[in-house]
Design a protein around this motif. Structure first.
Motif, PDB file in Angstrom:
ATOM      1  N   LYS A   9       0.833  -1.205   0.000  1.00  0.00           N
ATOM      2  CA  LYS A   9       0.000   0.000   0.000  1.00  0.00           C
ATOM      3  C   LYS A   9       0.867   1.255   0.000  1.00  0.00           C
ATOM      4  O   LYS A   9       1.900   1.303   0.665  1.00  0.00           O
ATOM      5  CB  LYS A   9      -0.912   0.005   1.226  1.00  0.00           C
ATOM      6  CG  LYS A   9      -2.008  -1.046   1.187  1.00  0.00           C
ATOM      7  CD  LYS A   9      -2.850  -0.987   2.448  1.00  0.00           C
ATOM      8  CE  LYS A   9      -3.947  -2.043   2.425  1.00  0.00           C
ATOM      9  NZ  LYS A   9      -4.738  -2.041   3.671  1.00  0.00           N
ATOM     10  N   ALA A  10       0.392   2.252  -0.729  1.00  0.00           N
ATOM     11  CA  ALA A  10       1.089   3.534  -0.777  1.00  0.00           C
ATOM     12  C   ALA A  10       0.075   4.654  -0.939  1.00  0.00           C
ATOM     13  O   ALA A  10      -0.973   4.477  -1.564  1.00  0.00           O
ATOM     14  CB  ALA A  10       2.086   3.563  -1.933  1.00  0.00           C
ATOM     15  N   ARG A  12      -0.741   7.672  -2.850  1.00  0.00           N
ATOM     16  CA  ARG A  12      -0.341   8.187  -4.156  1.00  0.00           C
ATOM     17  C   ARG A  12      -1.060   9.492  -4.488  1.00  0.00           C
ATOM     18  O   ARG A  12      -2.262   9.640  -4.245  1.00  0.00           O
ATOM     19  CB  ARG A  12      -0.662   7.173  -5.255  1.00  0.00           C
ATOM     20  CG  ARG A  12       0.062   5.859  -5.107  1.00  0.00           C
ATOM     21  CD  ARG A  12       1.514   5.968  -5.488  1.00  0.00           C
ATOM     22  NE  ARG A  12       1.723   5.960  -6.928  1.00  0.00           N
ATOM     23  CZ  ARG A  12       2.918   6.117  -7.497  1.00  0.00           C
ATOM     24  NH1 ARG A  12       4.000   6.332  -6.751  1.00  0.00           N
ATOM     25  NH2 ARG A  12       3.047   6.081  -8.807  1.00  0.00           N
ATOM     26  N   ILE A  24      -5.073   5.952  -1.347  1.00  0.00           N
ATOM     27  CA  ILE A  24      -4.247   4.775  -1.064  1.00  0.00           C
ATOM     28  C   ILE A  24      -4.386   3.792  -2.224  1.00  0.00           C
ATOM     29  O   ILE A  24      -5.498   3.428  -2.621  1.00  0.00           O
ATOM     30  CB  ILE A  24      -4.665   4.120   0.266  1.00  0.00           C
ATOM     31  CG1 ILE A  24      -4.446   5.109   1.424  1.00  0.00           C
ATOM     32  CG2 ILE A  24      -3.858   2.845   0.514  1.00  0.00           C
ATOM     33  CD1 ILE A  24      -5.005   4.646   2.746  1.00  0.00           C
ATOM     34  N   SER A  44       6.919   6.949   9.007  1.00  0.00           N
ATOM     35  CA  SER A  44       7.345   8.094   8.219  1.00  0.00           C
ATOM     36  C   SER A  44       6.900   9.334   8.991  1.00  0.00           C
ATOM     37  O   SER A  44       6.435   9.221  10.133  1.00  0.00           O
ATOM     38  CB  SER A  44       6.728   8.053   6.823  1.00  0.00           C
ATOM     39  OG  SER A  44       7.191   9.131   6.029  1.00  0.00           O
ATOM     40  N   THR A  67       4.459   9.146  -4.867  1.00  0.00           N
ATOM     41  CA  THR A  67       4.310   8.885  -3.433  1.00  0.00           C
ATOM     42  C   THR A  67       5.180   9.865  -2.651  1.00  0.00           C
ATOM     43  O   THR A  67       6.408   9.793  -2.743  1.00  0.00           O
ATOM     44  CB  THR A  67       4.741   7.443  -3.076  1.00  0.00           C
ATOM     45  OG1 THR A  67       3.994   6.512  -3.856  1.00  0.00           O
ATOM     46  CG2 THR A  67       4.523   7.166  -1.591  1.00  0.00           C
ATOM     47  N   ASP A 102       9.863   7.921  -5.262  1.00  0.00           N
ATOM     48  CA  ASP A 102       8.751   7.587  -4.372  1.00  0.00           C
ATOM     49  C   ASP A 102       9.218   7.479  -2.926  1.00  0.00           C
ATOM     50  O   ASP A 102      10.239   6.854  -2.634  1.00  0.00           O
ATOM     51  CB  ASP A 102       8.092   6.275  -4.817  1.00  0.00           C
ATOM     52  CG  ASP A 102       7.209   6.462  -6.040  1.00  0.00           C
ATOM     53  OD1 ASP A 102       6.809   7.609  -6.310  1.00  0.00           O
ATOM     54  OD2 ASP A 102       6.917   5.457  -6.725  1.00  0.00           O
ATOM     55  N   ALA A 106       4.418   4.934   2.283  1.00  0.00           N
ATOM     56  CA  ALA A 106       4.193   3.630   1.670  1.00  0.00           C
ATOM     57  C   ALA A 106       4.774   2.550   2.576  1.00  0.00           C
ATOM     58  O   ALA A 106       5.627   2.821   3.425  1.00  0.00           O
ATOM     59  CB  ALA A 106       4.864   3.567   0.300  1.00  0.00           C
ATOM     60  N   GLU A 107       4.317   1.315   2.357  1.00  0.00           N
ATOM     61  CA  GLU A 107       4.813   0.206   3.179  1.00  0.00           C
ATOM     62  C   GLU A 107       6.242  -0.191   2.825  1.00  0.00           C
ATOM     63  O   GLU A 107       6.924  -0.825   3.634  1.00  0.00           O
ATOM     64  CB  GLU A 107       3.869  -0.991   3.029  1.00  0.00           C
ATOM     65  CG  GLU A 107       2.491  -0.733   3.646  1.00  0.00           C
ATOM     66  CD  GLU A 107       1.516  -1.871   3.425  1.00  0.00           C
ATOM     67  OE1 GLU A 107       0.713  -2.139   4.345  1.00  0.00           O
ATOM     68  OE2 GLU A 107       1.549  -2.490   2.341  1.00  0.00           O
ATOM     69  N   TYR A 108       6.696   0.207   1.636  1.00  0.00           N
ATOM     70  CA  TYR A 108       8.080  -0.083   1.210  1.00  0.00           C
ATOM     71  C   TYR A 108       8.656   1.110   0.470  1.00  0.00           C
ATOM     72  O   TYR A 108       7.931   1.823  -0.234  1.00  0.00           O
ATOM     73  CB  TYR A 108       8.135  -1.302   0.284  1.00  0.00           C
ATOM     74  CG  TYR A 108       7.872  -2.614   0.978  1.00  0.00           C
ATOM     75  CD1 TYR A 108       8.907  -3.343   1.558  1.00  0.00           C
ATOM     76  CD2 TYR A 108       6.578  -3.116   1.064  1.00  0.00           C
ATOM     77  CE1 TYR A 108       8.660  -4.548   2.213  1.00  0.00           C
ATOM     78  CE2 TYR A 108       6.324  -4.314   1.714  1.00  0.00           C
ATOM     79  CZ  TYR A 108       7.375  -5.022   2.285  1.00  0.00           C
ATOM     80  OH  TYR A 108       7.123  -6.200   2.938  1.00  0.00           O
ATOM     81  N   VAL A 109       9.968   1.323   0.620  1.00  0.00           N
ATOM     82  CA  VAL A 109      10.702   2.248  -0.246  1.00  0.00           C
ATOM     83  C   VAL A 109      11.910   1.518  -0.815  1.00  0.00           C
ATOM     84  O   VAL A 109      12.520   0.686  -0.151  1.00  0.00           O
ATOM     85  CB  VAL A 109      11.165   3.539   0.479  1.00  0.00           C
ATOM     86  CG1 VAL A 109       9.994   4.399   0.866  1.00  0.00           C
ATOM     87  CG2 VAL A 109      12.045   3.234   1.677  1.00  0.00           C
ATOM     88  N   LEU A 308      -2.133   5.734   7.515  1.00  0.00           N
ATOM     89  CA  LEU A 308      -2.054   6.105   6.105  1.00  0.00           C
ATOM     90  C   LEU A 308      -3.332   6.807   5.631  1.00  0.00           C
ATOM     91  O   LEU A 308      -3.271   7.769   4.862  1.00  0.00           O
ATOM     92  CB  LEU A 308      -1.787   4.845   5.263  1.00  0.00           C
ATOM     93  CG  LEU A 308      -1.135   5.023   3.889  1.00  0.00           C
ATOM     94  CD1 LEU A 308       0.181   5.783   3.983  1.00  0.00           C
ATOM     95  CD2 LEU A 308      -0.917   3.665   3.225  1.00  0.00           C
TER      96      LEU A 308
END
Length: 333
Positions: A9-10, A12, A24, A44, A67, A102, A106-109, A308
């Motif tokens: 999930k991010a 955006r 999201i 974050s 993102t 991005d 988000a859950e990942y970078v 989020l």
């Protein structure tokens, strides 16, 4: 660690018919290039630059969908670099994160390994994001100021004192034994600034209306300026002999109208603070000081925690100047 899903999930931002909207989205994980790392984001934080990116400011972010999130902290999930191994805790701030790369909402970078720094042992992930880029910038400013000005030299002014950089600067300087004069446009925040450690509070209108002379009565041994413009001009003109002023912001104005007199008649030093591309060796010094001797006692009290789905509402409040304290985004669930 096992990667259970190829999606995440991010938050955006999309440009639709000239309007910018946030929502999201489910995103696909990309392939790591050489010397890149994949970070599972735990926290974050919301910064003004993120709010600008989310509202379509092309000076911050050129291309959309995007993102935002110029700060992130988490664990290494995958690594194509010798700098980090899987499971290590890292902080990623500044450089191009959240601007045209991005970011942390988000859950990942996925970022170059050179952008990451190991989380200090005496700092939690949440504390790292209460600090974020604002804390790193405050730390850089304090580091440069304290290299040249001892606490017994006199008062230190901090402008924009209720903002992220300003508030942390007040707290750290106070803890180090400096007499801090907090400059703010928010008279209702006087008690808050005193609670952070300010000995005096000076209203922005007072310093903006100082005399227009090229030199003013010396008031400060040094200063951390976060706003620029007339306030920075008058701080410099009011700084004692061999004083030091650091400069890291331009929310009031990027321009200053000065003579050289403060510099050649009083020997005042103006030091620029570049948090975006600050050398890694100094970042490590600052983060370790923030984890230990510089850590304010009330650090946890200086933030609000959100999820989020709360991001857009907080961005709108920030753009209206109605968001208080640091806003930390929890991505653990």
């Amino acid at each position: 660690m096992v990667q259970h899903s190829s999606t995440f999930k991010a938050f955006r931002i999309e440009e639709i018919d000239g309007h910018f909207q946030g929502s999201i989205k489910e995103m696909e994980l990309g392939t790591l290039s050489n010397n890149e790392v994949l970070v599972k984001v735990h926290y974050s934080s919301l910064n003004y630059k993120d709010a600008l990116s989310a509202s379509g400011n092309k000076g911050v972010t050129r291309n959309y969908p995007h993102t935002p999130g110029i700060d992130a902290v988490g664990t290494i999930e995958k690594s194509n670099s010798d700098l980090f191994t899987i499971g290590e805790k890292v902080i990623v701030t500044s450089y191009d994160l959240g601007m045209n790369t991005d970011g942390g909402f988000a859950e990942y970078v996925q970022v170059p390994a050179e952008w990451a720094v190991k989380l200090p042992k005496k700092m939690t992930m949440k504390e790292a994001m209460i600090y974020g880029t604002a804390g790193l910038t405050a730390g850089m400013s304090v580091l440069r100021l304290t290299e040249l000005i001892a606490p017994n030299r006199g008062k230190i002014a901090v402008s924009g004192a209720t903002g992220g950089v300003g508030a942390l600067s007040v707290s750290i300087l106070s803890k180090l034994g400096y007499s801090v004069v907090a400059i703010t446009g928010k008279e209702t925040e006087r008690d808050y600034l005193i609670s952070l450690g300010a000995e005096e509070v000076l209203l922005r209108s007072e310093i903006e209306n100082f005399n227009k002379k090229p030199l003013l009565k010396p008031l400060f041994a040094g200063a951390i300026d976060t706003v620029g413009g007339v306030i920075l001009e008058n701080i410099i003109k009011s700084t004692n002999s061999i004083g030091v002023v650091t400069c890291c912001g331009n929310v009031a104005s990027p321009k200053i109208d000065l003579t050289v007199f403060p510099f050649i008649l009083r020997g005042v030093t103006l030091i620029g603070i570049d948090s975006q591309n600050y050398p890694m060796e100094y970042r490590k010094i600052v983060w370790n000081k923030l984890a230990q001797e510089w850590k304010p006692k009330q650090l946890e009290d200086t933030c609000n925690e959100i999820k989020l789905e709360d991001v857009m509402q907080k961005i709108e409040l920030m753009l209206k100047g109605k968001l208080k304290r640091r806003t930390v985004l929890n991505l653990n669930e």
